[in-house]
Design an enzyme around this catalytic site. Structure first.
Site, PDB file in Angstrom:
ATOM      1  N   SER A   9       0.884  -1.033  -0.143  1.00 10.88           N
ATOM      2  CA  SER A   9       0.299  -0.021  -0.093  1.00 10.88           C
ATOM      3  C   SER A   9       0.704   1.215   0.390  1.00 10.88           C
ATOM      4  O   SER A   9       1.592   1.199   0.992  1.00 10.88           O
ATOM      5  CB  SER A   9      -0.479   0.147   1.047  1.00 10.88           C
ATOM      6  N   HIS A  34      -1.134  -1.421  -4.407  1.00  7.97           N
ATOM      7  CA  HIS A  34      -2.380  -0.893  -3.560  1.00  7.97           C
ATOM      8  C   HIS A  34      -2.644   0.309  -3.447  1.00  7.97           C
ATOM      9  O   HIS A  34      -1.687   1.075  -2.418  1.00  7.97           O
ATOM     10  CB  HIS A  34      -2.824  -1.975  -2.470  1.00  7.97           C
ATOM     11  N   ASP A  36      -4.822   3.628  -1.746  1.00 14.23           N
ATOM     12  CA  ASP A  36      -6.212   4.069  -0.861  1.00 14.23           C
ATOM     13  C   ASP A  36      -6.038   5.429  -1.178  1.00 14.23           C
ATOM     14  O   ASP A  36      -5.825   6.672  -0.523  1.00 14.23           O
ATOM     15  CB  ASP A  36      -5.221   3.983   0.698  1.00 14.23           C
ATOM     16  N   MET A  38      -9.322   7.930  -0.310  1.00 13.31           N
ATOM     17  CA  MET A  38     -10.187   8.289   0.750  1.00 13.31           C
ATOM     18  C   MET A  38     -10.703  10.161   0.594  1.00 13.31           C
ATOM     19  O   MET A  38      -9.593  11.061   0.257  1.00 13.31           O
ATOM     20  CB  MET A  38      -8.749   8.625   2.203  1.00 13.31           C
ATOM     21  N   HIS A  67      -8.430   1.089  -4.296  1.00 12.79           N
ATOM     22  CA  HIS A  67      -9.498   1.067  -2.892  1.00 12.79           C
ATOM     23  C   HIS A  67      -9.895   2.348  -2.735  1.00 12.79           C
ATOM     24  O   HIS A  67      -8.920   3.762  -2.514  1.00 12.79           O
ATOM     25  CB  HIS A  67      -8.515   0.874  -1.746  1.00 12.79           C
ATOM     26  N   MET A  69     -12.073   4.702  -0.188  1.00 16.02           N
ATOM     27  CA  MET A  69     -12.877   4.638   0.233  1.00 16.02           C
ATOM     28  C   MET A  69     -13.334   6.303   0.608  1.00 16.02           C
ATOM     29  O   MET A  69     -13.233   7.139   1.280  1.00 16.02           O
ATOM     30  CB  MET A  69     -11.886   4.536   1.829  1.00 16.02           C
ATOM     31  N   MET A 140     -11.613  -5.730   4.877  1.00 17.14           N
ATOM     32  CA  MET A 140     -10.982  -4.436   5.942  1.00 17.14           C
ATOM     33  C   MET A 140     -10.744  -5.723   7.359  1.00 17.14           C
ATOM     34  O   MET A 140     -11.801  -5.905   7.162  1.00 17.14           O
ATOM     35  CB  MET A 140     -11.461  -3.550   6.123  1.00 17.14           C
ATOM     36  N   GLY A 145      -9.080   3.870   6.768  1.00 15.50           N
ATOM     37  CA  GLY A 145      -9.245   6.177   6.759  1.00 15.50           C
ATOM     38  C   GLY A 145      -7.601   5.498   7.360  1.00 15.50           C
ATOM     39  O   GLY A 145      -7.088   6.623   6.647  1.00 15.50           O
ATOM     40  N   ASP A 174      -6.675  -6.438   4.026  1.00 16.13           N
ATOM     41  CA  ASP A 174      -5.836  -4.516   4.273  1.00 16.13           C
ATOM     42  C   ASP A 174      -5.847  -4.615   5.623  1.00 16.13           C
ATOM     43  O   ASP A 174      -7.634  -4.369   5.968  1.00 16.13           O
ATOM     44  CB  ASP A 174      -6.802  -3.883   3.321  1.00 16.13           C
ATOM     45  N   GLY A 176      -3.268  -3.700   9.014  1.00 17.39           N
ATOM     46  CA  GLY A 176      -2.462  -4.828   9.567  1.00 17.39           C
ATOM     47  C   GLY A 176      -1.520  -5.611   9.528  1.00 17.39           C
ATOM     48  O   GLY A 176      -0.845  -6.691  10.397  1.00 17.39           O
TER      49      GLY A 176
HETATM   50  C1  DX5 Z   1      -6.497   1.560   5.510  1.00 18.42           C
HETATM   51  C2  DX5 Z   1      -6.000   1.208   4.498  1.00 18.42           C
HETATM   52  C3  DX5 Z   1      -5.024   0.241   4.064  1.00 18.42           C
HETATM   53  C4  DX5 Z   1      -3.568   0.829   4.708  1.00 18.42           C
HETATM   54  C5  DX5 Z   1      -3.185  -0.829   5.238  1.00 18.42           C
HETATM   55  O1  DX5 Z   1      -7.366   2.488   5.368  1.00 18.42           O
HETATM   56  O2  DX5 Z   1      -6.985   0.340   3.725  1.00 18.42           O
HETATM   57  O3  DX5 Z   1      -4.714  -0.265   2.981  1.00 18.42           O
HETATM   58  O4  DX5 Z   1      -2.929   1.479   4.027  1.00 18.42           O
HETATM   59  O5  DX5 Z   1      -1.894   0.085   5.718  1.00 18.42           O
HETATM   60  P1  DX5 Z   1      -1.024  -0.905   6.764  1.00 18.42           P
HETATM   61  O6  DX5 Z   1      -0.244  -2.237   6.373  1.00 18.42           O
HETATM   62  O7  DX5 Z   1       0.141  -0.206   7.158  1.00 18.42           O
HETATM   63  O8  DX5 Z   1      -1.838  -1.656   8.006  1.00 18.42           O
HETATM   64 ZN    ZN Z   2      -6.568  -0.310   1.072  1.00 23.99          ZN
END
Ligand code: DX5
Ligand code: ZN
Length: 218
Positions: A9, A34, A36, A38, A67, A69, A140, A145, A174, A176
């Site tokens: 990501s 990936h 993200d 937002m 992705h 969001m 998720m 976020g 996605d 952690g």
């Molecule tokens: C959270 C994102 C994830 C995030 C994952 O909203 O969708 O893609 O960046 O980050 P890590 O791998 O650090 O948890």
């Molecule tokens: Zn993501």
């Protein structure tokens, strides 16, 4: 069986040198990139839009896994497809704002892969009406976020529930994901793994991606 995909990501990349970061994780063995997106509305955070996606596309050689969001994917889907998204995923929690099936069909009609994502508190059954129209489900394992949050193992049973609903596409997870959590995600049936901090924060990204892939296989 779908192939294992490691999807760094870019949220965890150094944005002062995004092109170098893309090349770095591709050279380190990334399968997908990936992205993200937002909107400060569906989630409290804001990141970037189609303009940055198009800039990444210029240097990327791997598929862009975008992705969304955002509250209104109907309004922005074409802009991201034009910007080079290869997989375009939006959240089922916005289903009240438009026709989900029509947007999935539209993404596929443009020759791209269509996905829906589930927040940790949304059940797999929420996707039941569209399982035949989905190429990917993004489960998720943190609330969307922010990067760097703690993995939520309670989402793992959703993968088997998706299969019981008849979903046969790719399952991505996605949030952690790292050396301590990826094996559990894989054992649950996940084949694509989004990892921000675990890849970009590693001293040796090649070794980290190899480690994640090996743990996902084990
Ligand atoms: C959270 C994102 C994830 C995030 C994952 O909203 O969708 O893609 O960046 O980050 P890590 O791998 O650090 O948890
Ligand atoms: Zn993501």
């Amino acid at each position: 069986m779908h192939p294992i995909r490691i999807a760094p990501s870019l949220l965890a990349a150094d944005f002062t040198k995004l092109g170098d970061e893309v090349r770095s994780v591709e050279a380190a063995g990334a399968d997908w990139l990936h992205l993200d997106v937002m909107d400060g509305h569906f989630v409290p955070n804001l990141t970037f839009g189609p303009f940055v996606c198009a800039a990444i596309k210029k240097v990327a050689t791997r598929p862009l896994d975008v992705h969304l969001m955002i509250t209104d994917p109907w309004r922005y889907a074409d802009a991201f497809l034009d910007a080079g998204a290869d997989l375009l995923t939006f959240h089922v929690e916005v289903a009240g704002n438009g026709d989900v099936g029509a947007l999935l069909a539209h993404i596929r009609s443009r020759g791209k892969l269509a996905g829906l994502s589930l927040q940790p508190n949304t059940p797999a059954a929420a996707l039941a009406p569209w399982v035949e129209q989905l190429d990917l489900v993004l489960v998720m394992s943190v609330f969307a976020g922010f990067g760097g949050q703690k993995f939520m193992p309670e989402v793992l049973p959703k993968v088997a529930e998706l299969r019981r609903l008849g979903f046969r596409g790719e399952v991505s997870m996605d949030g952690g994901i790292g050396p301590n959590t990826i094996a559990a995600a894989a054992a649950a049936g996940t084949n694509a793994f989004v990892a921000g901090t675990a890849v970009f924060g590693a001293p040796d990204r090649t070794a980290r991606i190899a480690e994640l892939r090996a743990l996902a296989r084990s």
